[in-house]
Design a protein around this motif. Structure first.
Motif, PDB file in Angstrom:
ATOM      1  N   LEU A   4      75.601  62.059  47.641  1.00  0.00           N
ATOM      2  CA  LEU A   4      75.776  62.274  49.108  1.00  0.00           C
ATOM      3  C   LEU A   4      75.995  60.579  49.660  1.00  0.00           C
ATOM      4  N   HIS A   5      75.429  59.777  49.018  1.00  0.00           N
ATOM      5  CA  HIS A   5      75.437  58.477  49.445  1.00  0.00           C
ATOM      6  C   HIS A   5      77.011  57.835  49.145  1.00  0.00           C
ATOM      7  N   ASN A   6      77.160  58.145  47.859  1.00  0.00           N
ATOM      8  CA  ASN A   6      78.801  57.923  47.282  1.00  0.00           C
ATOM      9  C   ASN A   6      79.902  58.551  48.249  1.00  0.00           C
ATOM     10  N   ILE A   7      79.626  59.585  48.779  1.00  0.00           N
ATOM     11  CA  ILE A   7      80.480  60.300  49.687  1.00  0.00           C
ATOM     12  C   ILE A   7      80.532  59.640  50.853  1.00  0.00           C
ATOM     13  N   LEU A   8      79.320  59.331  51.414  1.00  0.00           N
ATOM     14  CA  LEU A   8      79.599  58.762  52.798  1.00  0.00           C
ATOM     15  C   LEU A   8      79.984  57.279  52.556  1.00  0.00           C
ATOM     16  N   LEU A   9      79.673  56.677  51.537  1.00  0.00           N
ATOM     17  CA  LEU A   9      80.384  55.295  51.394  1.00  0.00           C
ATOM     18  C   LEU A   9      81.791  55.216  51.273  1.00  0.00           C
ATOM     19  N   ILE A  38      80.592  55.144  63.714  1.00  0.00           N
ATOM     20  CA  ILE A  38      79.426  55.519  64.303  1.00  0.00           C
ATOM     21  C   ILE A  38      78.687  56.774  63.986  1.00  0.00           C
ATOM     22  N   LEU A  39      79.520  57.993  63.887  1.00  0.00           N
ATOM     23  CA  LEU A  39      79.114  59.258  63.570  1.00  0.00           C
ATOM     24  C   LEU A  39      78.760  59.235  62.236  1.00  0.00           C
ATOM     25  N   LEU A  40      79.068  58.472  61.245  1.00  0.00           N
ATOM     26  CA  LEU A  40      78.851  58.418  59.677  1.00  0.00           C
ATOM     27  C   LEU A  40      77.179  57.971  59.677  1.00  0.00           C
ATOM     28  N   PHE A  41      76.874  57.037  60.574  1.00  0.00           N
ATOM     29  CA  PHE A  41      75.738  56.340  60.482  1.00  0.00           C
ATOM     30  C   PHE A  41      74.518  57.383  60.636  1.00  0.00           C
ATOM     31  N   PRO A  42      74.254  58.215  61.608  1.00  0.00           N
ATOM     32  CA  PRO A  42      73.036  59.144  61.457  1.00  0.00           C
ATOM     33  C   PRO A  42      73.079  60.028  60.186  1.00  0.00           C
ATOM     34  N   VAL A  43      74.087  60.338  59.570  1.00  0.00           N
ATOM     35  CA  VAL A  43      74.018  61.224  58.255  1.00  0.00           C
ATOM     36  C   VAL A  43      73.636  60.157  57.103  1.00  0.00           C
ATOM     37  N   TRP A  44      73.969  58.775  57.397  1.00  0.00           N
ATOM     38  CA  TRP A  44      73.559  57.894  56.215  1.00  0.00           C
ATOM     39  C   TRP A  44      72.158  57.638  56.339  1.00  0.00           C
ATOM     40  N   ILE A  45      71.516  57.496  57.561  1.00  0.00           N
ATOM     41  CA  ILE A  45      70.218  57.375  58.155  1.00  0.00           C
ATOM     42  C   ILE A  45      69.418  58.727  57.356  1.00  0.00           C
ATOM     43  N   TYR A  46      69.782  60.034  57.666  1.00  0.00           N
ATOM     44  CA  TYR A  46      69.349  61.078  57.175  1.00  0.00           C
ATOM     45  C   TYR A  46      69.304  61.030  55.678  1.00  0.00           C
ATOM     46  N   SER A  47      70.286  60.648  54.851  1.00  0.00           N
ATOM     47  CA  SER A  47      70.410  60.611  53.568  1.00  0.00           C
ATOM     48  C   SER A  47      69.550  59.676  52.694  1.00  0.00           C
ATOM     49  N   CYS A  48      69.114  58.501  53.613  1.00  0.00           N
ATOM     50  CA  CYS A  48      68.499  57.396  52.957  1.00  0.00           C
ATOM     51  C   CYS A  48      66.797  57.512  53.366  1.00  0.00           C
ATOM     52  N   GLY A  49      66.735  58.117  54.613  1.00  0.00           N
ATOM     53  CA  GLY A  49      65.483  58.077  55.288  1.00  0.00           C
ATOM     54  C   GLY A  49      65.275  57.181  56.170  1.00  0.00           C
ATOM     55  N   TRP A  50      64.506  57.348  57.254  1.00  0.00           N
ATOM     56  CA  TRP A  50      64.042  56.582  58.286  1.00  0.00           C
ATOM     57  C   TRP A  50      63.352  55.351  57.714  1.00  0.00           C
ATOM     58  N   ASN A  51      63.734  54.231  58.339  1.00  0.00           N
ATOM     59  CA  ASN A  51      62.770  53.138  58.418  1.00  0.00           C
ATOM     60  C   ASN A  51      62.562  52.188  59.504  1.00  0.00           C
ATOM     61  N   ALA A  52      61.557  51.470  59.565  1.00  0.00           N
ATOM     62  CA  ALA A  52      60.915  50.850  60.789  1.00  0.00           C
ATOM     63  C   ALA A  52      61.879  49.754  61.304  1.00  0.00           C
TER      64      ALA A  52
END
Length: 182
Positions: A4-9, A38-52
């Motif tokens: 998923l990370h590779n697909i998003l990148l 911009i729309l790809l970014f929330p999917v990236w966050i979801y795939s990587c996990g939230w950070n502070a």
């Protein structure tokens, strides 16, 4: 990294490449490209996990947009450039943004030199009759190319936030029935 990370990148690189090519060809960056970034970014966050530290990404996004508006008001950047630059800045925290700005600046300088040389090498008749505005003598520089190239180099350098989490394959972390042979 997971698939998923590779697909998003790959999707992000493709959007940036298409934005750059469109800017070179037409001196215009349609809104679909910054919107896709911009729309790809929330999917990236979801795939990587939230950070502070994601608040930094928002500050970099807003600061880049405001700085871009200033450059636009002076006629130094086009509106599409500003939107693309702000959209990609959303993917970076403070530390990563410095790499992004550095690569965009280097790319912009090299791009300006390349277009000056290229325009001087073209015969006068071709330079004036071409339908590609960025090749016309004394025409504007398609800075979307430098923005996209700088962003890709900053991402490849591992400067985006959040970073993908590596898989934990340490056998000592397996417990109970998950252990082999026990």
């Amino acid at each position: 990294m997971t698939s998923l990370h590779n697909i998003l990148l790959i999707a992000l690189y493709l959007v940036l490449a298409l934005a750059a090519l469109t800017d070179v060809w037409k001196l215009r960056i349609p809104n679909i490209f910054p919107a896709a970034v911009i729309l790809l970014f929330p999917v990236w966050i979801y795939s990587c996990g939230w950070n502070a530290q994601l608040w930094q990404n928002a500050v970099v996004f807003i600061g880049t947009f405001l700085g871009g508006l200033f450059l636009f008001s002076r006629g130094w950047l086009g509106g599409g450039d500003v939107k693309l630059m702000a959209a990609i800045a959303l993917w970076f925290d403070f530390k990563g943004a410095s790499a992004l700005y550095l690569w965009m600046g280097i790319g912009g300088a090299l791009l300006a030199i390349a277009f000056i040389v290229l325009r001087r090498m073209l015969p006068a008749g071709i330079a004036q009759s071409t339908s590609i505005p960025s090749l016309k003598a004394r025409g504007p520089i398609p800075y979307g190319l430098a923005i996209s190239a700088g962003a890709i180099l900053a991402i490849v350098g591992g400067n985006i936030n959040p970073q993908p989490k590596p898989w934990n394959l340490d056998p000592a972390s397996l417990t109970g029935s998950h252990r082999f042979g026990g």
